[in-house]
Write a protein that holds these residues in place. Structure first.
Motif, PDB file in Angstrom:
ATOM      1  N   HIS A  79       0.871  -1.268   0.007  1.00 37.01           N
ATOM      2  CA  HIS A  79      -0.105   0.059  -0.129  1.00 37.01           C
ATOM      3  C   HIS A  79       0.858   1.272  -0.041  1.00 37.01           C
ATOM      4  O   HIS A  79       1.539   1.481   1.228  1.00 37.01           O
ATOM      5  CB  HIS A  79      -0.941   0.120   1.382  1.00 37.01           C
ATOM      6  CG  HIS A  79      -2.018   1.321   1.301  1.00 37.01           C
ATOM      7  ND1 HIS A  79      -2.929   1.034   0.341  1.00 37.01           N
ATOM      8  CD2 HIS A  79      -1.781   2.358   1.973  1.00 37.01           C
ATOM      9  CE1 HIS A  79      -3.681   2.357   0.472  1.00 37.01           C
ATOM     10  NE2 HIS A  79      -2.869   3.137   1.634  1.00 37.01           N
ATOM     11  N   HIS A  81       1.141   5.348  -1.887  1.00 34.53           N
ATOM     12  CA  HIS A  81       0.343   6.299  -2.984  1.00 34.53           C
ATOM     13  C   HIS A  81       1.496   7.014  -3.857  1.00 34.53           C
ATOM     14  O   HIS A  81       2.191   7.992  -3.269  1.00 34.53           O
ATOM     15  CB  HIS A  81      -0.408   7.340  -2.136  1.00 34.53           C
ATOM     16  CG  HIS A  81      -1.778   6.936  -1.236  1.00 34.53           C
ATOM     17  ND1 HIS A  81      -2.807   7.180  -1.734  1.00 34.53           N
ATOM     18  CD2 HIS A  81      -1.410   6.131  -0.159  1.00 34.53           C
ATOM     19  CE1 HIS A  81      -3.732   6.683  -0.559  1.00 34.53           C
ATOM     20  NE2 HIS A  81      -3.053   5.812   0.278  1.00 34.53           N
ATOM     21  N   HIS A 234      -9.190   1.574   0.910  1.00 34.13           N
ATOM     22  CA  HIS A 234      -8.900   1.715   2.219  1.00 34.13           C
ATOM     23  C   HIS A 234     -10.124   1.115   3.039  1.00 34.13           C
ATOM     24  O   HIS A 234     -11.059   1.266   2.685  1.00 34.13           O
ATOM     25  CB  HIS A 234      -8.804   3.237   2.755  1.00 34.13           C
ATOM     26  CG  HIS A 234      -7.613   3.786   1.970  1.00 34.13           C
ATOM     27  ND1 HIS A 234      -7.774   4.618   0.880  1.00 34.13           N
ATOM     28  CD2 HIS A 234      -6.308   4.014   2.640  1.00 34.13           C
ATOM     29  CE1 HIS A 234      -6.460   4.942   0.441  1.00 34.13           C
ATOM     30  NE2 HIS A 234      -5.857   4.567   1.606  1.00 34.13           N
ATOM     31  N   HIS A 273      -5.126  -0.818   5.805  1.00 32.42           N
ATOM     32  CA  HIS A 273      -5.216  -0.197   7.579  1.00 32.42           C
ATOM     33  C   HIS A 273      -5.969  -1.335   8.123  1.00 32.42           C
ATOM     34  O   HIS A 273      -5.535  -2.093   8.742  1.00 32.42           O
ATOM     35  CB  HIS A 273      -5.943   0.982   7.569  1.00 32.42           C
ATOM     36  CG  HIS A 273      -5.004   2.194   6.575  1.00 32.42           C
ATOM     37  ND1 HIS A 273      -3.613   2.231   6.950  1.00 32.42           N
ATOM     38  CD2 HIS A 273      -5.268   3.117   5.619  1.00 32.42           C
ATOM     39  CE1 HIS A 273      -3.272   3.142   6.332  1.00 32.42           C
ATOM     40  NE2 HIS A 273      -4.112   3.803   5.255  1.00 32.42           N
ATOM     41  N   ASP A 324       2.378   3.124   2.874  1.00 35.48           N
ATOM     42  CA  ASP A 324       1.399   4.280   2.865  1.00 35.48           C
ATOM     43  C   ASP A 324       1.856   5.619   2.782  1.00 35.48           C
ATOM     44  O   ASP A 324       1.371   6.607   3.224  1.00 35.48           O
ATOM     45  CB  ASP A 324       0.419   4.050   4.137  1.00 35.48           C
ATOM     46  CG  ASP A 324      -1.066   5.187   3.768  1.00 35.48           C
ATOM     47  OD1 ASP A 324      -1.223   5.279   2.555  1.00 35.48           O
ATOM     48  OD2 ASP A 324      -1.519   5.443   4.782  1.00 35.48           O
TER      49      ASP A 324
HETATM   50 ZN   LIG Z   1      -3.405   5.122   1.763  1.00 37.10          ZN
END
Ligand SMILES: [Zn+2]
Ligand SMILES: O=c1[nH]c(=O)c2nc[nH]c2[nH]1
Length: 451
Positions: A79, A81, A234, A273, A324
Motif C-alpha cells: 500500500h 500512494h 481503504h 489499514h 502508505d
Molecule cells: Zn493509503
C-alpha cells in the motif's frame, strides 16, 4: 537451434521465509554461503555455494558477500500512494484533516501530466532505493497521470500493480468522476497496461467515504469483466471516517459491507489499514481470502490506532505490510517492520511478539501472497524470479558493527530491521535485471574523516 541465456551464479549470505512463520517456527531459512543459479531472470537451482559451483561450472560467479552483505528477497509494499511522494512528513493531523490540508491539494496538481511524470520518477526511484521490487500502488485521480506512471514504471523495471483512483463525492471537484467515466477510463487503462511488462492493474476506489454506491458498482463491473485485475481501497482506518461511512451507507452492515455488497471482495482484494475492524468484518475478509495491508508508520503518524494483528491472525485474514507513503514516513519496509514490532509490543498481551522471521515474512512473502503473486516472487525458491535486495551497511555505521558481531543469523536480521535504511541498500534486482545500484559517491566510507 535452442538459445540458452547466460547463467549467473550469485554467491551470497541469504535469508528468506519460504514458509509462514506464524504457523511454522522454522520458517526462516538462512545460508551463510549460498549459490543461486539465475538464468533468464529465474532462479533455476540453489544450494551451498561449493556444490553449486561444482554442478554449474559454466556459470559466471557474482560474489555479493563482501562488506557484510546480506541478500534478501525484494521487498513487497502492499500500500503506497504515487501522487504523495512530495508530501511525506506532513505530521500532526488525523486522517480527514490531513487529506484536506496536505494530500488532496497535492493530488490535484497531477492534472498536469508533466508534473505527474516528475512525481512518478521520484516515486519509483524511492521504491527502488528502498529495496522494494513489487508494489501495489494507489494511483492518481487523473488518467493522464496513470499513463505516465505506467510508462515510467516500465522504464524502472519494477513490478507494479496500480490503478486510477476514483471518487465521486466529498473530496474536491477536480478529483471527482462519474460511474460511467470511471468504468470507461478504467477499461481503457486496463486494455493499455494490464499485463504489459511487469505492470498489472488494480481497480481503486479511494474509499467508501468518497464513493457512491453507483461508483462502487462501476468498479465491480470492471473486476467482473477483467477477473485477474486486483482490487484495492481503504478500510476502517479512523473512527471519524468509519462513522461517516456508516451514515453514508445506512443499508450496509459495516464498512467492509460497502465493498462486499458491490461484489468487490475476492482473493485479489487488498484493503489498507483495518485498524478498527468488527469480528464480522474479519470473518468476511477471511472467507474471501482478502488481505489487509498493515501500515504501522502511517497509523502512528496520523494517530489512527494500534493494528489488531492477533485478531486478524486468529480470524485467518492474510496480513502484509505497506508504507502508505505519503501519510507513512518513507519507502523502507525495514522501518515498517520495526514499527509493526513496536506497536505490537505496545498492545501488551493483545499484541503479537514479532520475531525477525515474522518481519521478513511480512515484508516479502506475505506481500507477494496478498497480491496473488506468490508463485512469482517473495522468496528465493527455485522457479521464482530473481527479485532481490542486497543490504550492505555503510562502512563505519552502527549496522556494520552489529552485523560484524551478531552471534547468529536471527540477530543479524534483527539488526537489519532495527538499523537498516535505504542508505544500506547496495543493489536491487527484479527478474534478474539490476533496477538500482548505490553509486560510489553515495557511500560515506571513512568513519573518522578528520583522523
Ligand atoms: Zn493509503
Ligand atoms: O492513509 C490514507 N491515505 C489516503 O490518501 C487516503 N485516502 C482515503 N483514505 C486514506 N488513508
Amino acid at each position: 537451434m535452442t538459445f540458452f541465456p547466460p547463467a549467473t551464479l550469485y554467491r551470497a549470505r541469504i535469508m528468506h521465509t519460504p514458509a509462514d512463520p506464524f504457523g511454522d517456527a522454522s520458517a526462516l531459512q538462512t545460508q551463510e554461503d549460498a549459490g543461486l543459479l539465475v538464468q533468464g531472470g529465474v532462479i533455476r537451482a540453489s544450494g551451498p555455494f561449493d556444490g553449486m559451483r561444482a554442478g554449474f561450472p559454466v556459470a559466471d560467479v557474482v560474489d555479493l558477500r563482501g562488506g557484510n552483505g546480506v541478500l534478501l528477497p525484494g521487498f513487497v509494499d502492499t500500500h503506497v500512494h504515487y501522487p504523495q511522494v512530495r508530501i511525506i512528513g506532513g505530521l500532526g493531523l488525523p486522517l480527514l484533516e490531513w487529506l484536506d490540508r496536505v494530500a488532496l491539494p497535492e493530488e490535484a496538481r497531477l492534472a498536469d501530466t508533466g508534473y505527474a511524470r516528475s512525481v512518478a520518477r521520484e516515486f519509483l526511484s524511492g521504491l527502488a532505493q528502498a529495496g522494494t521490487t513489487t508494489a501495489l500502488v494507489f494511483g492518481s485521480h487523473f488518467a493522464g497521470a496513470m499513463d505516465v506512471f505506467f510508462q515510467e514504471a516500465r522504464r524502472s523495471g519494477l513490478r507494479t500493480v496500480a490503478g486510477q483512483v476514483v471518487s465521486d463525492r466529498l473530496l474536491r471537484p477536480e478529483l471527482h468522476t462519474t460511474p460511467d467515466l470511471a468504468y470507461a477510463g478504467g477499461k481503457a487503462l486496463i486494455e493499455r497496461w494490464h499485463g504489459v511488462g511487469r505492470s498489472l492493474y488494480a481497480v481503486t476506489p479511494r474509499f467508501s467515504l468518497s464513493a457512491s454506491e453507483g461508483l462502487l458498482d462501476a468498479c465491480a463491473a470492471l473486476t467482473r469483466e477483467f477477473p485477474d485485475v486486483r482490487f484495492t481501497s481503504h478500510l476502517n482506518e479512523n473512527p471519524r471516517e468509519i462513522q461517516s461511512v456508516r451514515e453514508l451507507f445506512p443499508q450496509a452492515r459495516d464498512y467492509l459491507d460497502t465493498y462486499d455488497r458491490a461484489g468487490l471482495l475476492s482473493r485479489r482484494a487488498v484493503l489498507a489499514h483495518n485498524v478498527h475492524p468488527t469480528e464480522r468484518e474479519l470473518g468476511v475478509m477471511a472467507a474471501h481470502r482478502c488481505a489487509a495491508a498493515h501500515c504501522p508508520c502511517s497509523n502512528s503518524a496520523l494517530g489512527s490506532g494500534l493494528f489488531p494483528l492477533r485478531r486478524h491472525l486468529t480470524a485467518g485474514v492474510p496480513v502484509a505490510l505497506g508504507t502508505d507513503v505519503g501519510a507513512g514516513t518513507g519507502f523502507s519496509l525495514l522501518k515498517e517492520g520495526l514499527q509493526a514490532a513496536f506497536m505490537q509490543g505496545l498492545l501488551g498481551p493483545e499484541g503479537v511478539n514479532l520475531t525477525p522471521a515474522h518481519l521478513l515474512y511480512l515484508a516479502t512473502r506475505a506481500g507477494a501472497e496478498a497480491l496473488d503473486l506468490g508463485d512469482l516472487t517473495g522468496d528465493f525458491r527455485v522457479g521464482h524470479q530473481f527479485d532481490a535486495v542486497l543490504l550492505r551497511p555503510l562502512s563505519g555505521s552502527a549496522l556494520e558493527t552489529v552485523l560484524t558481531h551478531a552471534p547468529d543469523p536471527e540477530r543479524a536480521l534483527a539488526a537489519l530491521f532495527s538499523l537498516g535504511t535505504s542508505a544500506d541498500v547496495a543493489q536491487v534486482w527484479v527478474g534478474g535485471d539490476v533496477v538500482h545500484e548505490r553509486s560510489a559517491t553515495d557511500v560515506r566510507s571513512a568513519p573518522y574523516p578528520h583522523g
